[in-house]
Enzyme design. Structure first.
Site, PDB file in Angstrom:
ATOM      1  N   TYR A 225       0.824  -1.219   0.000  1.00 46.66           N
ATOM      2  CA  TYR A 225       0.000   0.000   0.000  1.00 46.66           C
ATOM      3  C   TYR A 225       0.862   1.276   0.000  1.00 46.66           C
ATOM      4  O   TYR A 225       0.679   2.178  -0.810  1.00 46.66           O
ATOM      5  CB  TYR A 225      -0.828   0.071   1.287  1.00 46.66           C
ATOM      6  CG  TYR A 225      -2.034  -0.805   1.406  1.00 46.66           C
ATOM      7  CD1 TYR A 225      -3.297  -0.282   1.240  1.00 46.66           C
ATOM      8  CD2 TYR A 225      -1.928  -2.141   1.751  1.00 46.66           C
ATOM      9  CE1 TYR A 225      -4.435  -1.061   1.421  1.00 46.66           C
ATOM     10  CE2 TYR A 225      -3.053  -2.932   1.929  1.00 46.66           C
ATOM     11  CZ  TYR A 225      -4.298  -2.385   1.757  1.00 46.66           C
ATOM     12  OH  TYR A 225      -5.405  -3.154   1.941  1.00 46.66           O
TER      13      TYR A 225
ATOM     14  N   GLU B  52       1.411   4.012  -3.101  1.00 53.63           N
ATOM     15  CA  GLU B  52       0.786   5.329  -2.924  1.00 53.63           C
ATOM     16  C   GLU B  52       1.842   6.432  -2.986  1.00 53.63           C
ATOM     17  O   GLU B  52       1.677   7.436  -3.697  1.00 53.63           O
ATOM     18  CB  GLU B  52       0.030   5.392  -1.585  1.00 53.63           C
ATOM     19  CG  GLU B  52      -1.261   4.572  -1.615  1.00 53.63           C
ATOM     20  CD  GLU B  52      -2.050   4.644  -0.317  1.00 53.63           C
ATOM     21  OE1 GLU B  52      -1.500   5.047   0.722  1.00 53.63           O
ATOM     22  OE2 GLU B  52      -3.257   4.287  -0.358  1.00 53.63           O
TER      23      GLU B  52
ATOM     24  N   HIS C 254     -25.851   7.613 -16.128  1.00 53.14           N
ATOM     25  CA  HIS C 254     -25.047   7.918 -17.299  1.00 53.14           C
ATOM     26  C   HIS C 254     -24.735   9.407 -17.393  1.00 53.14           C
ATOM     27  O   HIS C 254     -25.608  10.226 -17.092  1.00 53.14           O
ATOM     28  CB  HIS C 254     -25.834   7.487 -18.553  1.00 53.14           C
ATOM     29  CG  HIS C 254     -25.036   7.568 -19.804  1.00 53.14           C
ATOM     30  ND1 HIS C 254     -23.974   6.730 -20.057  1.00 53.14           N
ATOM     31  CD2 HIS C 254     -25.141   8.408 -20.868  1.00 53.14           C
ATOM     32  CE1 HIS C 254     -23.475   7.040 -21.251  1.00 53.14           C
ATOM     33  NE2 HIS C 254     -24.150   8.040 -21.758  1.00 53.14           N
TER      34      HIS C 254
HETATM   35  P1  NDP Z   1       2.446  -3.990   3.142  1.00 50.52           P
HETATM   36  O1  NDP Z   1       2.386  -5.155   4.046  1.00 50.52           O
HETATM   37  O2  NDP Z   1       1.266  -3.573   2.375  1.00 50.52           O
HETATM   38  O3  NDP Z   1       3.626  -4.231   2.085  1.00 50.52           O
HETATM   39  C1  NDP Z   1       4.940  -4.499   2.522  1.00 50.52           C
HETATM   40  C2  NDP Z   1       5.831  -4.638   1.299  1.00 50.52           C
HETATM   41  O4  NDP Z   1       7.177  -4.717   1.724  1.00 50.52           O
HETATM   42  C3  NDP Z   1       5.539  -5.871   0.487  1.00 50.52           C
HETATM   43  O5  NDP Z   1       5.751  -5.569  -0.863  1.00 50.52           O
HETATM   44  C4  NDP Z   1       6.585  -6.863   0.987  1.00 50.52           C
HETATM   45  O6  NDP Z   1       6.986  -7.767   0.007  1.00 50.52           O
HETATM   46  C5  NDP Z   1       7.749  -5.937   1.260  1.00 50.52           C
HETATM   47  N1  NDP Z   1       8.627  -6.421   2.319  1.00 50.52           N
HETATM   48  C6  NDP Z   1       8.263  -6.880   3.540  1.00 50.52           C
HETATM   49  N2  NDP Z   1       9.356  -7.198   4.257  1.00 50.52           N
HETATM   50  C7  NDP Z   1      10.418  -6.929   3.475  1.00 50.52           C
HETATM   51  C8  NDP Z   1      11.817  -7.059   3.656  1.00 50.52           C
HETATM   52  N3  NDP Z   1      12.336  -7.545   4.793  1.00 50.52           N
HETATM   53  N4  NDP Z   1      12.637  -6.686   2.660  1.00 50.52           N
HETATM   54  C9  NDP Z   1      12.123  -6.213   1.502  1.00 50.52           C
HETATM   55  N5  NDP Z   1      10.797  -6.076   1.258  1.00 50.52           N
HETATM   56  C10 NDP Z   1       9.960  -6.442   2.237  1.00 50.52           C
HETATM   57  O7  NDP Z   1       3.034  -2.824   4.051  1.00 50.52           O
HETATM   58  P2  NDP Z   1       3.015  -1.236   3.896  1.00 50.52           P
HETATM   59  O8  NDP Z   1       4.212  -0.801   4.663  1.00 50.52           O
HETATM   60  O9  NDP Z   1       2.881  -0.812   2.482  1.00 50.52           O
HETATM   61  O10 NDP Z   1       1.683  -0.840   4.661  1.00 50.52           O
HETATM   62  C11 NDP Z   1       1.461  -1.288   5.995  1.00 50.52           C
HETATM   63  C12 NDP Z   1      -0.002  -1.419   6.287  1.00 50.52           C
HETATM   64  O11 NDP Z   1      -0.568  -0.138   6.392  1.00 50.52           O
HETATM   65  C13 NDP Z   1      -0.821  -2.126   5.209  1.00 50.52           C
HETATM   66  O12 NDP Z   1      -0.837  -3.501   5.407  1.00 50.52           O
HETATM   67  C14 NDP Z   1      -2.180  -1.534   5.365  1.00 50.52           C
HETATM   68  O13 NDP Z   1      -2.906  -2.308   6.262  1.00 50.52           O
HETATM   69  C15 NDP Z   1      -1.906  -0.168   5.980  1.00 50.52           C
HETATM   70  N6  NDP Z   1      -2.132   0.883   4.968  1.00 50.52           N
HETATM   71  C16 NDP Z   1      -3.366   1.009   4.383  1.00 50.52           C
HETATM   72  C17 NDP Z   1      -3.586   1.989   3.441  1.00 50.52           C
HETATM   73  C18 NDP Z   1      -4.926   2.117   2.802  1.00 50.52           C
HETATM   74  O14 NDP Z   1      -5.869   1.524   3.286  1.00 50.52           O
HETATM   75  N7  NDP Z   1      -5.052   2.851   1.688  1.00 50.52           N
HETATM   76  C19 NDP Z   1      -2.534   2.912   3.035  1.00 50.52           C
HETATM   77  C20 NDP Z   1      -1.295   2.677   3.679  1.00 50.52           C
HETATM   78  C21 NDP Z   1      -1.116   1.699   4.603  1.00 50.52           C
HETATM   79  P3  NDP Z   1       6.191  -9.147  -0.239  1.00 50.52           P
HETATM   80  O15 NDP Z   1       4.958  -8.779  -1.008  1.00 50.52           O
HETATM   81  O16 NDP Z   1       7.149  -9.955  -1.011  1.00 50.52           O
HETATM   82  O17 NDP Z   1       5.910  -9.690   1.136  1.00 50.52           O
END
Ligand code: NDP
Length: 451
Positions: A177, A181, A436
């Site tokens: 997310y 964003e 529409h």
């Molecule tokens: P997310 O969990 O959405 O995404 C984390 C990302 O980081 C994934 O792509 C993951 O990869 C990657 N990642 C995780 N660990 C590592 C690592 N050790 N090294 C490299 N890459 C890594 O987290 P965000 O920080 O984007 O957001 C946190 C939370 O905040 C979200 O889960 C959401 O609930 C909330 N949020 C909601 C929003 C909304 O509703 N619009 C907006 C912003 C935040 P992989 O996919 O491979 O695991």
């Protein structure tokens, strides 16, 4: 009977804590709420609200570009980041006052400082101690940055809202997310933006078609999206920028590295371990279906329990908890059909099952899809497209998933969530007269299931 200072002591004045405090205090419950930073928590200060203000700022770029096709001469727009941040800060301060006034009006005591639990009924804030019949932990989450050489050089979403100047170039690590964003927003504001995602797609958990569509749209706009790539190390160079070494052997030089690699529950330093409150391996507080920890007088809700980490979920849980504790109502929140939105470009809105999850759950489903260029873009010359997708269970005709990438997707999807919670079938959608000309009407004109 033991006489406590308060009936309910809440730790953390974010979305969940404040909702619980206002609801309980306004019905005569003696409530205290402790906060060490600002009222409103992540949503108001470091998340949803300032993020959306930045997203609005970024949207003007496409509007300026689109204007010429509609006869406008706009000239060369210029953008002033410190001006935007100053205005954003003013609005956040306004919200602090709104939150404070509301808490005071409801009768809750606001206690400023870091709270620590001393026992099952006692909380210390600074040198003072308070006793309470029940304690609610609603301390939210905090950005997680993995241990990598050069970690001290990186920023997180917390810092992005207070940058003094926009960088010329940024590398954003993560593909969730926050990464998408910020990537969309910063790119629109003129920052040369690269996403480094360790996996092979963006937005884990979203429908595969939406994930592919978003990656293509972002790349088409000029955002560099590197898949299957992680950062090995970051060094500061003599020229005061950063050298980023990648796991695939690649190297990049950039002005700023932002990590958006998830968030961890804010549960440490609260005295929970010493008290024996059960935590999972990520530090999330374990609760039962009544938000109660293994210590009966201690409750927790929202992101610190690491379930569905969304502001409206924390608010719904706070309402359910207060209603169950003080109004004898069912504490269960029905999370089914909770919509989710991502304010990237194009916007994403999603509710219900992805196609993959629906195929696991139901033997026969039909998929309806529409991809089109929105009417506005016929004159604007912009090439951003829209994707709409509906998943229907054959036999029952129930609509079990709706996903959209396109302008105003979050606004549209909330209405879809209401219909789906009410049990709408595909026939109900088909028999609804459209509105529409809108993009949303496409959802009632989806006639041909995919072969
Ligand atoms: P997310 O969990 O959405 O995404 C984390 C990302 O980081 C994934 O792509 C993951 O990869 C990657 N990642 C995780 N660990 C590592 C690592 N050790 N090294 C490299 N890459 C890594 O987290 P965000 O920080 O984007 O957001 C946190 C939370 O905040 C979200 O889960 C959401 O609930 C909330 N949020 C909601 C929003 C909304 O509703 N619009 C907006 C912003 C935040 P992989 O996919 O491979 O695991």
């Amino acid at each position: 009977m033991t006489q406590y200072d308060y009936d309910l002591f809440i730790v953390g004045a974010g979305s969940g804590g404040v909702r619980a405090a206002n609801m309980a205090a306004s019905q005569g419950i003696r409530v205290a709420i402790a906060e060490e930073r600002h009222l409103g928590g992540t949503c108001v200060n470091l998340g949803c609200v300032p993020k959306k203000l930045l997203v609005y700022a970024a949207q003007f770029k496409a509007e300026f570009e689109a204007a010429a096709g509609f006869g406008w001469t706009v000239g060369m727009p210029t953008f002033d980041w410190p001006h935007l941040i100053a205005n954003k800060n003013k609005d956040v301060e306004r919200l602090h006052t709104v939150y404070r006034n509301k808490l005071e009006k409801s009768g809750a005591s606001i206690i400023t400082g870091r709270a620590k639990l001393l026992d099952a009924h006692t909380v210390a804030v600074g040198t003072r101690q308070y006793s309470a019949e029940r304690i609610l932990i609603a301390t939210g989450g905090w950005p997680f940055v993995p241990e990598i050489p050069g970690k001290q050089h990186v920023v997180t979403s917390n810092d992005m809202f207070f940058l003094e100047q926009l960088p010329k170039r940024i590398v954003i690590v993560g593909g969730g997310y926050i990464a998408v964003e910020f990537a969309s927003t910063l790119h629109s504001l003129g920052v040369d933006t690269t996403i480094c995602q360790r996996g092979d797609k963006l937005l884990e958990g979203f429908d595969e078609d939406i994930r592919d569509f978003l990656a293509a749209e972002m790349a088409g706009k000029g955002i560099s999206v590197l898949f299957n790539t992680d950062v090995e190390a970051i060094e500061r160079t003599a020229g005061d920028d950063f050298a980023v070494r990648l796991t695939d052997g690649g190297k990049m030089t950039t002005d700023l590295v932002m990590y958006a690699t998830g968030r961890t529950p804010n549960s440490s330093g609260l005295g929970l371990e010493a008290l024996g409150v059960a935590l999972d391996d990520k530090g999330a507080i374990k609760v039962n279906s009544c938000y109660q920890t293994n210590i009966p007088s201690i409750y927790a809700l929202g992101d610190v329990t690491d379930r569905l980490n969304l502001t409206p979920v924390a608010i719904a849980e706070a309402e359910a908890l207060v209603n169950s504790l003080y109004n004898h109502q069912d504490p269960a929140v029905d999370y089914d059909m909770t919509p989710s939105a991502v304010f990237c470009r194009p916007n994403i809105g999603s509710v219900g099952l992805t196609e993959a999850r629906a195929r696991e759950k139901y033997p026969d489903i039909d998929i309806y899809q529409s991809r089109f260029i929105p009417l506005k873009n016929t004159l604007s010359g912009l090439d951003e497209k829209t994707l709409m997708k509906m998943i229907v269970v054959r036999g029952t005709d129930r609509v079990v998933g709706i996903h959209m990438a396109g302008v105003d997707a979050p606004e549209i999807i909330l209405g879809m969530a209401v219909a789906m919670r009410a049990g709408a079938t595909k026939a109900v959608f088909d028999s609804t007269v459209g509105l529409h000309p809108t993009a949303a009407e496409e959802f009632v004109y989806l006639r041909e299931a995919q072969a």
